[in-house]
Write a protein that holds these residues in place. Structure first.
Motif, PDB file in Angstrom:
ATOM      1  N   ASP A   1      39.087  29.017  29.178  1.00 13.58           N
ATOM      2  CA  ASP A   1      39.967  30.030  28.598  1.00 13.58           C
ATOM      3  C   ASP A   1      39.410  31.401  28.978  1.00 13.58           C
ATOM      4  N   PHE A   2      40.082  32.100  29.876  1.00  7.80           N
ATOM      5  CA  PHE A   2      39.564  33.365  30.404  1.00  7.80           C
ATOM      6  C   PHE A   2      39.565  34.484  29.360  1.00  7.80           C
ATOM      7  N   SER A   3      40.220  34.284  28.247  1.00  9.80           N
ATOM      8  CA  SER A   3      40.223  35.311  27.212  1.00  9.80           C
ATOM      9  C   SER A   3      38.941  35.277  26.376  1.00  9.80           C
ATOM     10  N   ARG A   4      38.117  34.217  26.545  1.00 14.85           N
ATOM     11  CA  ARG A   4      36.875  34.114  25.779  1.00 14.85           C
ATOM     12  C   ARG A   4      35.809  33.363  26.586  1.00 14.85           C
ATOM     13  N   LEU A   5      35.523  33.875  27.764  1.00  8.83           N
ATOM     14  CA  LEU A   5      34.649  33.176  28.695  1.00  8.83           C
ATOM     15  C   LEU A   5      33.229  33.001  28.175  1.00  8.83           C
ATOM     16  N   ALA A   6      32.653  34.034  27.572  1.00 11.40           N
ATOM     17  CA  ALA A   6      31.282  33.903  27.073  1.00 11.40           C
ATOM     18  C   ALA A   6      31.181  32.780  26.046  1.00 11.40           C
ATOM     19  N   GLU A   7      32.165  32.704  25.173  1.00 12.00           N
ATOM     20  CA  GLU A   7      32.185  31.647  24.161  1.00 12.00           C
ATOM     21  C   GLU A   7      32.322  30.273  24.808  1.00 12.00           C
TER      22      GLU A   7
ATOM     23  N   VAL B   1      41.043  30.646  50.823  1.00  6.79           N
ATOM     24  CA  VAL B   1      41.867  29.727  50.025  1.00  6.79           C
ATOM     25  C   VAL B   1      43.005  30.533  49.400  1.00  6.79           C
ATOM     26  N   PRO B   2      44.122  29.886  49.065  1.00  9.91           N
ATOM     27  CA  PRO B   2      45.290  30.625  48.572  1.00  9.91           C
ATOM     28  C   PRO B   2      45.238  30.944  47.079  1.00  9.91           C
ATOM     29  N   ASN B   3      44.185  31.586  46.653  1.00  9.58           N
ATOM     30  CA  ASN B   3      44.068  31.989  45.260  1.00  9.58           C
ATOM     31  C   ASN B   3      42.964  33.037  45.164  1.00  9.58           C
ATOM     32  N   ILE B   4      42.910  33.770  44.069  1.00 14.11           N
ATOM     33  CA  ILE B   4      41.869  34.768  43.810  1.00 14.11           C
ATOM     34  C   ILE B   4      41.285  34.472  42.437  1.00 14.11           C
ATOM     35  N   SER B   5      39.964  34.463  42.325  1.00 10.38           N
ATOM     36  CA  SER B   5      39.366  34.167  41.015  1.00 10.38           C
ATOM     37  C   SER B   5      38.583  35.370  40.491  1.00 10.38           C
ATOM     38  N   PHE B   6      37.302  35.455  40.794  1.00 13.73           N
ATOM     39  CA  PHE B   6      36.464  36.539  40.271  1.00 13.73           C
ATOM     40  C   PHE B   6      35.296  36.757  41.217  1.00 13.73           C
ATOM     41  N   GLY B   7      34.493  37.773  40.927  1.00 11.20           N
ATOM     42  CA  GLY B   7      33.403  38.128  41.818  1.00 11.20           C
ATOM     43  C   GLY B   7      32.063  38.207  41.122  1.00 11.20           C
ATOM     44  N   PRO B   8      31.088  38.854  41.762  1.00 10.27           N
ATOM     45  CA  PRO B   8      29.735  38.909  41.205  1.00 10.27           C
ATOM     46  C   PRO B   8      29.647  39.632  39.872  1.00 10.27           C
ATOM     47  N   GLY B   9      30.560  40.542  39.591  1.00 11.99           N
ATOM     48  CA  GLY B   9      30.526  41.260  38.317  1.00 11.99           C
ATOM     49  C   GLY B   9      30.644  40.339  37.123  1.00 11.99           C
ATOM     50  N   LEU B  10      31.519  39.353  37.234  1.00 11.93           N
ATOM     51  CA  LEU B  10      31.693  38.405  36.128  1.00 11.93           C
ATOM     52  C   LEU B  10      30.454  37.521  35.976  1.00 11.93           C
ATOM     53  N   ILE B  11      29.884  37.104  37.095  1.00 17.24           N
ATOM     54  CA  ILE B  11      28.673  36.290  37.035  1.00 17.24           C
ATOM     55  C   ILE B  11      27.550  37.064  36.349  1.00 17.24           C
TER      56      ILE B  11
END
Length: 225
Positions: A15-21, A44-54
């Motif tokens: 659930d991307f609205s509460r990733l830390a949890e 690949v035909p999609n976009i997710s996230f980058g190093p900032g989220l990690i």
């Protein structure tokens, strides 16, 4: 009977609205690693996230970060992901002209390195870099989307890689990513896998601990046809 596999839940299904949890929840539920799929909308035909989220999630867990780069070119971004907190960085042979150099770079950054084989990528593509890898990942779906069905034709590839790994005498993880469920996991383990990426099978379950425990018991479960 096969050894208990490592379980690496894929954050892409959380659930991307509460990733830390969500990260803390799967760690408490018994996950071994956290799988992070980096997608660029090009390789690949999609976009997710980058190093900032990690980097943001790194403070919330002690689990090793199992980072799968589905980006091309990958090499210019290796340092950023290493600095963000990745523990294992895996790249595709097709994601740049110099796989050997990319693996050397990951090692020089103090991280473990992996190579990822798409369904159509042959085992031969990594024969000359086995001395550098800590992990080989077999994609049992075509990369880019979660929730796809397991491609059973990849099982002989897993078995072939197990033989290659055993012949080296090195401790190389053999990871499976794509369509891993309680039904497909036993097939993977019989073929020789020791690490399972699970997205929907964990984050889509009502009870994360039960879902992870079921996957860990897969080596003791008969294969279903």
């Amino acid at each position: 009977m096969h050894p208990t596999p490592r379980i690496s839940p894929s954050l892409l299904a959380a659930d991307f609205s509460r990733l830390a949890e969500e990260v803390r929840a799967v760690e408490a539920a018994g996950a071994d690693w956290l799988h992070l799929d980096i997608m660029d909308g090009h390789f690949v035909p999609n976009i997710s996230f980058g190093p900032g989220l990690i980097k943001a999630l790194r403070q919330h867990t002690k689990m090793p970060f199992d980072v799968h780069l589905m980006i091309a070119p990958a090499e210019p971004y290796l340092e950023a992901f290493a600095q963000a907190g990745a523990d294992i960085i895996s790249v595709h042979p097709e994601a740049g002209p110099h796989l050997h150099r990319s693996l050397q770079t990951i090692r020089a950054l103090g991280k473990k390195c992996g190579v990822v084989l798409n369904p159509a990528t042959p085992v031969s593509s990594i024969e000359n870099v086995l001395d550098l890898v800590d992990l080989i990942m077999v994609m049992t779906v075509n990369p880019g989307f979660g929730g796809q069905s397991f491609i059973m034709s990849q099982l002989p590839k897993i078995a072939a890689l197990r033989r290659m790994i055993d012949a080296t005498g090195r401790d190389i993880a053999l990871e499976i990513d794509g369509g891993v469920t309680a039904a497909t996991a036993p097939h993977c383990l019989v073929a020789g896998a020791d690490t399972l990426v699970a997205g929907t099978a964990v984050f889509g379950a009502g009870d994360y601990a039960s879902a992870i425990a079921t996957l860990k018991q897969a080596g003791k479960t008969p294969c279903q046809t």
